[in-house]
Design a protein around this motif. Structure first.
Motif, PDB file in Angstrom:
ATOM      1  N   LEU A  27       0.829  -1.209   0.000  1.00 32.38           N
ATOM      2  CA  LEU A  27       0.000   0.000   0.000  1.00 32.38           C
ATOM      3  C   LEU A  27       0.865   1.261   0.000  1.00 32.38           C
ATOM      4  N   SER A  28       1.966   1.215   0.749  1.00 36.13           N
ATOM      5  CA  SER A  28       2.853   2.374   0.805  1.00 36.13           C
ATOM      6  C   SER A  28       3.467   2.666  -0.564  1.00 36.13           C
ATOM      7  N   ASN A  29       3.967   1.618  -1.229  1.00 34.86           N
ATOM      8  CA  ASN A  29       4.553   1.810  -2.556  1.00 34.86           C
ATOM      9  C   ASN A  29       3.516   2.266  -3.573  1.00 34.86           C
ATOM     10  N   SER A  30       2.288   1.767  -3.438  1.00 30.10           N
ATOM     11  CA  SER A  30       1.222   2.138  -4.370  1.00 30.10           C
ATOM     12  C   SER A  30       0.862   3.613  -4.263  1.00 30.10           C
ATOM     13  N   MET A  31       1.166   4.227  -3.121  1.00 28.09           N
ATOM     14  CA  MET A  31       0.881   5.656  -2.942  1.00 28.09           C
ATOM     15  C   MET A  31       2.109   6.525  -3.192  1.00 28.09           C
ATOM     16  N   SER A  32       3.277   6.054  -2.772  1.00 26.67           N
ATOM     17  CA  SER A  32       4.468   6.906  -2.869  1.00 26.67           C
ATOM     18  C   SER A  32       4.960   7.056  -4.304  1.00 26.67           C
ATOM     19  N   LEU A  33       4.832   6.004  -5.126  1.00 29.13           N
ATOM     20  CA  LEU A  33       5.284   6.125  -6.514  1.00 29.13           C
ATOM     21  C   LEU A  33       4.445   7.130  -7.307  1.00 29.13           C
ATOM     22  N   PRO A  34       3.104   7.087  -7.245  1.00 26.25           N
ATOM     23  CA  PRO A  34       2.336   8.172  -7.883  1.00 26.25           C
ATOM     24  C   PRO A  34       2.646   9.541  -7.286  1.00 26.25           C
ATOM     25  N   ALA A  35       2.967   9.578  -5.980  1.00 27.35           N
ATOM     26  CA  ALA A  35       3.322  10.862  -5.361  1.00 27.35           C
ATOM     27  C   ALA A  35       4.557  11.464  -6.018  1.00 27.35           C
ATOM     28  N   VAL A  36       5.518  10.614  -6.372  1.00 32.85           N
ATOM     29  CA  VAL A  36       6.719  11.106  -7.059  1.00 32.85           C
ATOM     30  C   VAL A  36       6.346  11.701  -8.417  1.00 32.85           C
ATOM     31  N   LEU A  37       5.417  11.042  -9.136  1.00 36.19           N
ATOM     32  CA  LEU A  37       4.980  11.575 -10.429  1.00 36.19           C
ATOM     33  C   LEU A  37       4.277  12.920 -10.262  1.00 36.19           C
ATOM     34  N   PHE A  38       3.443  13.048  -9.230  1.00 35.67           N
ATOM     35  CA  PHE A  38       2.800  14.333  -8.961  1.00 35.67           C
ATOM     36  C   PHE A  38       3.846  15.414  -8.676  1.00 35.67           C
ATOM     37  N   THR A  39       4.888  15.044  -7.938  1.00 37.48           N
ATOM     38  CA  THR A  39       5.945  16.006  -7.613  1.00 37.48           C
ATOM     39  C   THR A  39       6.672  16.465  -8.873  1.00 37.48           C
ATOM     40  N   ILE A  40       7.005  15.526  -9.752  1.00 39.06           N
ATOM     41  CA  ILE A  40       7.684  15.881 -11.006  1.00 39.06           C
ATOM     42  C   ILE A  40       6.794  16.777 -11.860  1.00 39.06           C
TER      43      ILE A  40
END
Length: 403
Positions: free
Chosen positions: A70-83
């Motif tokens: 669950l953590s990876n499923s949220m943090s990876l899209p978060a990186v895309l939002f940041t970029i």
């Protein structure tokens, strides 16, 4: 490696992310037109949720692979939002790119699901992708800034993002070298170092984005205060500042310069016959022609109404100075300016034959102050207007002699 309390680190990191989200949300509410801030807010929210999930999964003794998935499923899209936020903040807008990022998010979740039972593979993929993404975000903020001041304003957030990426690199190296990975992710020493690094990243990132947003807003306000909204040229305030600065430099270096006052003939008739929207379009068109006509060392601005000002540095009444175009007489330069400004122009579907009048004052012959030079140029411009016709525009420096 120093062992830190994992529960405390996890709670601290989650709380720091929550505070970061609230601060970014306030940034966005204050200035919703600031590009990228909303994406940063959404990315921060996903990061906060990712670490709260890890904490709750550990606290509730959930299956060992549920929390990391669950953590990876949220943090990876978060990186895309940041970029995406960094790209938009720097002015790189692309609907196609954003759609591709949205399509990539479920793919990242699927990869996280496929690797949920293999801790080493999960960490290798997640940390490599996160490290690359965070470093990219930092580099985007510093890429081709307009000047060193913008670079300085963006540097704190950029360095914090790269620091966060390096924290992921440390854990990636641990997962790559370790033959066996502890199935309790909260108790892996490299995880604790990562969490500590992300706490520092989040604080620096939030403060850094605040500095970058403040700098951007302040620069926009200053630009509006010095720029004519209609034509995009410097306004009266900026003209006065530039003319005063040029005068001080010329007094010190004895370098000559000229002030040219340009007026559009029969501009009132354009407004009366075709409307003010056509008059505005004509002013914008003349501004573009003027920008093409002047040299790189010259300055052009809109004084007000249909009057424009050109400050031509290094120019004397007889001829151009050696650092400009050699052998070009001033009257030839002035005629070239007329040739660029005069002539047919399509304005809102109407064909117009544009003719301008120009008055020129030279330093120091025609004055040693801004008011004196502008007044002299204004007088000569009205004399030229009386002589100028659409068929035969004319002007010569000899005409400037006092009557």
């Amino acid at each position: 490696m120093i062992t830190l309390d994992p529960i405390t680190l996890s709670v601290t990191l989650a709380l720091v992310f929550v505070i970061s989200v609230l601060v970014l949300f306030i940034f966005w509410r204050i200035n919703q037109t600031q590009p990228g801030v909303l994406h940063w807010t959404l990315g921060g929210f996903l990061f906060a949720m990712a670490f709260w999930v890890v904490f709750l999964a550990t606290l509730l003794d959930a299956p060992w692979n549920l929390g990391p998935f669950l953590s990876n499923s949220m943090s990876l899209p978060a990186v895309l939002f940041t970029i995406e936020g960094c790209l938009r903040f720097r002015g790189y807008h692309s609907s196609r790119r954003w759609r591709q990022m949205l399509l990539a998010m479920p793919v990242l979740v699927l990869i996280a699901w496929l690797n949920k039972d293999d801790p080493q593979a999960r960490l290798l993929f997640h940390d490599a992708a996160s490290a690359i993404g965070m470093c990219m975000a930092g580099l985007i903020l510093c890429w081709k800034t307009s000047d060193r001041y913008e670079l300085q304003a963006n540097s704190l957030a950029a360095c914090s993002a790269i620091l966060g990426g390096m924290a992921f690199v440390i854990r990636w190296q641990y997962a790559f070298l370790a033959p066996e990975v502890d199935t309790r992710p909260m108790y892996v020493p490299a995880n604790q170092v990562l969490f500590f690094g992300l706490i520092v990243f989040t604080m620096g990132w939030t403060y850094g984005l605040g500095v970058a947003c403040y700098f951007r807003s302040n620069r926009q306000v200053m630009q509006l205060a010095r720029e004519d909204v209609l034509t995009g040229l410097p306004n009266r305030r900026c003209i006065d500042e530039n003319l005063g600065k040029t005068l001080m430099e010329s007094r010190r270096s004895k370098a000559p310069f000229a002030v040219m006052l340009i007026d559009i003939n029969a501009f009132k008739q354009v407004n009366d016959k075709h409307g003010h929207s056509a008059g505005d379009a004509l002013l914008a068109g003349i501004a573009r022609r003027l920008e093409r006509a002047i040299r790189g060392s010259d300055f052009a601005g809109r004084l007000g109404g249909d009057e424009f000002v050109v400050i031509a540095r290094g120019i004397e009444s007889d001829e151009m100075t050696p650092d400009s175009e050699p052998g070009v007489r001033f009257n030839e330069f002035l005629q070239r300016l007329r040739d660029e400004l005069n002539g047919p122009m399509q304005v809102r579907g109407h064909a117009m034959d544009i003719v301008v009048s120009i008055g020129v004052a030279f330093w120091p012959e025609d004055g040693d102050s801004s008011d004196a030079m502008l007044s002299r140029a204004d007088t000569l411009m009205y004399r030229d207007k009386a002589r100028t016709t659409a068929a035969e525009p004319s002007f010569s420096h000899a005409f400037q002699a006092p009557s």
